[in-house]
Scaffold this motif. Structure first.
Motif, PDB file in Angstrom:
ATOM      1  N   LEU A 133       0.685  -1.294   0.053  1.00  0.00           N
ATOM      2  CA  LEU A 133      -0.112   0.046  -0.061  1.00  0.00           C
ATOM      3  C   LEU A 133       0.735   1.231   0.132  1.00  0.00           C
ATOM      4  N   PRO A 134       0.472   2.294  -0.737  1.00  0.00           N
ATOM      5  CA  PRO A 134       1.227   3.476  -0.695  1.00  0.00           C
ATOM      6  C   PRO A 134       1.259   4.083   0.953  1.00  0.00           C
ATOM      7  N   PRO A 135       2.329   4.596   1.207  1.00  0.00           N
ATOM      8  CA  PRO A 135       2.482   5.460   2.571  1.00  0.00           C
ATOM      9  C   PRO A 135       1.349   6.207   2.975  1.00  0.00           C
ATOM     10  N   SER A 136       0.767   6.749   1.919  1.00  0.00           N
ATOM     11  CA  SER A 136      -0.337   7.913   2.154  1.00  0.00           C
ATOM     12  C   SER A 136      -1.805   7.023   2.436  1.00  0.00           C
ATOM     13  N   VAL A 137      -1.867   5.744   2.354  1.00  0.00           N
ATOM     14  CA  VAL A 137      -3.196   5.124   2.540  1.00  0.00           C
ATOM     15  C   VAL A 137      -2.843   3.912   3.701  1.00  0.00           C
ATOM     16  N   HIS A 138      -3.868   4.001   4.487  1.00  0.00           N
ATOM     17  CA  HIS A 138      -3.765   3.272   5.816  1.00  0.00           C
ATOM     18  C   HIS A 138      -5.070   2.842   6.143  1.00  0.00           C
ATOM     19  N   VAL A 139      -5.303   1.272   6.252  1.00  0.00           N
ATOM     20  CA  VAL A 139      -6.242   0.653   6.388  1.00  0.00           C
ATOM     21  C   VAL A 139      -6.499   0.199   7.874  1.00  0.00           C
ATOM     22  N   ALA A 188      -6.000   3.677 -10.749  1.00  0.00           N
ATOM     23  CA  ALA A 188      -5.359   3.026 -11.896  1.00  0.00           C
ATOM     24  C   ALA A 188      -3.823   3.211 -11.847  1.00  0.00           C
ATOM     25  N   LEU A 189      -3.296   4.204 -11.033  1.00  0.00           N
ATOM     26  CA  LEU A 189      -1.971   4.414 -11.096  1.00  0.00           C
ATOM     27  C   LEU A 189      -1.347   3.415 -10.323  1.00  0.00           C
ATOM     28  N   GLU A 190      -1.983   3.055  -8.925  1.00  0.00           N
ATOM     29  CA  GLU A 190      -1.368   2.143  -7.959  1.00  0.00           C
ATOM     30  C   GLU A 190      -2.158   0.495  -8.108  1.00  0.00           C
ATOM     31  N   GLY A 191      -3.181   0.659  -8.976  1.00  0.00           N
ATOM     32  CA  GLY A 191      -3.788  -0.707  -9.354  1.00  0.00           C
ATOM     33  C   GLY A 191      -4.457  -1.047  -7.991  1.00  0.00           C
ATOM     34  N   ASP A 236      -7.438  -3.104 -14.190  1.00  0.00           N
ATOM     35  CA  ASP A 236      -6.086  -3.640 -13.841  1.00  0.00           C
ATOM     36  C   ASP A 236      -5.608  -3.636 -12.479  1.00  0.00           C
ATOM     37  N   VAL A 237      -6.401  -4.455 -11.464  1.00  0.00           N
ATOM     38  CA  VAL A 237      -6.235  -4.331  -9.916  1.00  0.00           C
ATOM     39  C   VAL A 237      -5.125  -5.437  -9.318  1.00  0.00           C
ATOM     40  N   ARG A 238      -4.443  -4.572  -8.727  1.00  0.00           N
ATOM     41  CA  ARG A 238      -3.464  -5.234  -8.178  1.00  0.00           C
ATOM     42  C   ARG A 238      -3.762  -5.699  -6.681  1.00  0.00           C
ATOM     43  N   LEU A 239      -4.504  -4.669  -5.919  1.00  0.00           N
ATOM     44  CA  LEU A 239      -4.943  -5.142  -4.547  1.00  0.00           C
ATOM     45  C   LEU A 239      -6.134  -4.610  -4.486  1.00  0.00           C
ATOM     46  N   VAL A 240      -6.956  -4.974  -3.451  1.00  0.00           N
ATOM     47  CA  VAL A 240      -8.377  -4.791  -3.421  1.00  0.00           C
ATOM     48  C   VAL A 240      -8.386  -4.412  -1.866  1.00  0.00           C
ATOM     49  N   ILE A 241      -9.007  -3.292  -1.425  1.00  0.00           N
ATOM     50  CA  ILE A 241      -9.424  -2.993  -0.111  1.00  0.00           C
ATOM     51  C   ILE A 241     -10.798  -3.095   0.222  1.00  0.00           C
ATOM     52  N   PRO A 242     -11.250  -4.276   0.625  1.00  0.00           N
ATOM     53  CA  PRO A 242     -12.690  -4.493   0.891  1.00  0.00           C
ATOM     54  C   PRO A 242     -13.380  -3.805   2.035  1.00  0.00           C
ATOM     55  N   GLY A 243     -14.693  -3.938   1.900  1.00  0.00           N
ATOM     56  CA  GLY A 243     -15.442  -3.224   2.984  1.00  0.00           C
ATOM     57  C   GLY A 243     -15.232  -4.127   4.406  1.00  0.00           C
ATOM     58  N   HIS A 244     -14.899  -5.297   4.263  1.00  0.00           N
ATOM     59  CA  HIS A 244     -14.782  -6.340   5.355  1.00  0.00           C
ATOM     60  C   HIS A 244     -13.692  -7.298   4.990  1.00  0.00           C
ATOM     61  N   GLY A 245     -12.890  -7.694   6.030  1.00  0.00           N
ATOM     62  CA  GLY A 245     -11.457  -8.509   5.737  1.00  0.00           C
ATOM     63  C   GLY A 245     -10.439  -7.938   5.306  1.00  0.00           C
ATOM     64  N   PRO A 246      -9.214  -8.740   5.346  1.00  0.00           N
ATOM     65  CA  PRO A 246      -7.991  -8.144   5.066  1.00  0.00           C
ATOM     66  C   PRO A 246      -8.046  -7.594   3.676  1.00  0.00           C
ATOM     67  N   VAL A 247      -6.895  -6.606   3.452  1.00  0.00           N
ATOM     68  CA  VAL A 247      -6.546  -6.238   1.929  1.00  0.00           C
ATOM     69  C   VAL A 247      -6.005  -7.779   1.290  1.00  0.00           C
ATOM     70  N   PHE A 248      -6.486  -7.668   0.051  1.00  0.00           N
ATOM     71  CA  PHE A 248      -5.883  -8.968  -0.536  1.00  0.00           C
ATOM     72  C   PHE A 248      -5.387  -8.482  -1.993  1.00  0.00           C
TER      73      PHE A 248
END
Length: 303
Positions: free
Chosen positions: A5-11, A151-154, A194-206
């Motif tokens: 995850l980019p440093p500007s994004v925290h889950v 899209a820049l980070e997928g 072109d998705v590299r990572l998903v931040i879902p509403g519930h559960g871990p980032v995957f």
């Protein structure tokens, strides 16, 4: 595990009573996507304060307005006077605070009244965490739900449209409106990105988005093959949500409690022809089989 995850994004990964919260910081300001359930609002505020320190929370956005995604809005607005943006098609309902149309009364859930300053619609572009995000439509679980895609980070913020193992209850089908086709279209949309990572509403980032999509499509096929399955899933989910909120429920009170939830009562009358007592027994047994509850001293207890 570092998923990049980019440093500007925290889950803030929350339990299932509250949605995950995504906090953005950067030179362009701070923002939070989704605020959890109302009974966890103080915890949401504490998490944000701990992470931001002296910086204020300047913006608040919601992927959709189910109670577990916007229940902390009111307290965050009180604490920070943050600029709040919600899905455009929900604006009139929030302005009038129509709890029936907003689903809170129908699901037997709580949400503190909040206001909004702007709306979000498919085609909009946002700057969050110094990154560009596209706003995309995600009907199915909720007809007005949105995705946020960088899209820049997928990276995709998917709300309840896609989890690592499935997606949220297809609520429109329970009200006699189409939903299964919309879920499929939303999954197709995600597959086209072109998705590299998903931040879902519930559960871990995957990552491994293709595998998650395959599981979601298999789940959709299973539910769409027999609408009773979606109805049964909804009853289980709504009872589990109450259990998460209250921690324990008296077994003798369950029939009356389920009947008091308008959506559950509609499902019982139209799709699950059971007496209230039989429905309570069935739902209890379903949670026990899933390991999601236990019985203790004539109470159904959360696990």
């Amino acid at each position: 595990m570092d998923l990049g995850l980019p440093p500007s994004v925290h889950v803030f990964e929350r339990g299932w009573l509250s949605s995950n919260n995504i906090l953005f910081s950067g030179e362009g300001g701070t923002a939070l996507v989704d605020s959890g359930y109302v009974t966890h609002a103080a915890q949401t505020l504490a998490l944000v304060r701990r992470r931001l320190g002296e910086r204020p929370l300047e913006r608040l956005l919601n992927t959709h307005l189910h109670s577990d995604h916007c229940g902390g809005n009111a307290l965050l607005q009180q604490a920070y006077a943050c600029h709040t943006a919600i899905p455009a098609q929900e604006a009139a309902r929030v302005a009038a605070w129509d709890e029936e149309a907003l689903s809170y009364r129908a699901t037997g859930q709580q949400c503190a009244r909040f206001s909004f300053d702007a709306t979000l619609a498919p085609g909009d572009t946002l700057q969050l965490g110094d990154l560009p995000w596209q706003v995309l439509a995600a009907p199915g679980h909720d007809p007005h739900a949105l995705l946020f895609y960088c899209a820049l980070e997928g990276i995709l913020i998917s709300g309840d449209a896609l989890w690592e193992n499935g997606f949220g209850v297809v609520f429109p089908e329970l009200a006699g409106e189409p939903g299964f086709t919309e879920v499929g279209a939303t999954l197709d949309l995600v597959a086209s990105l072109d998705v590299r990572l998903v931040i879902p509403g519930h559960g871990p980032v995957f990552g491994e988005v293709g595998a998650a999509l395959a599981r979601a499509r298999a789940r959709l096929d299973y539910l769409a093959a027999d609408p009773v399955r979606n109805a049964q899933n909804a009853v289980k989910v709504l009872l589990k949500f109450l259990l998460l909120e209250r921690r324990a429920l008296a077994l003798e009170a369950l029939p009356g409690l389920l009947v008091s939830i308008p959506l559950v009562e509609r499902v019982r009358r139209t799709l699950l022809p059971m007496t209230p007592h039989a429905l309570a027994q069935w739902a209890t047994a379903a949670l026990l089989r899933a390991g999601a509850a236990r019985i203790e001293e004539a109470r159904l207890v959360d696990v």
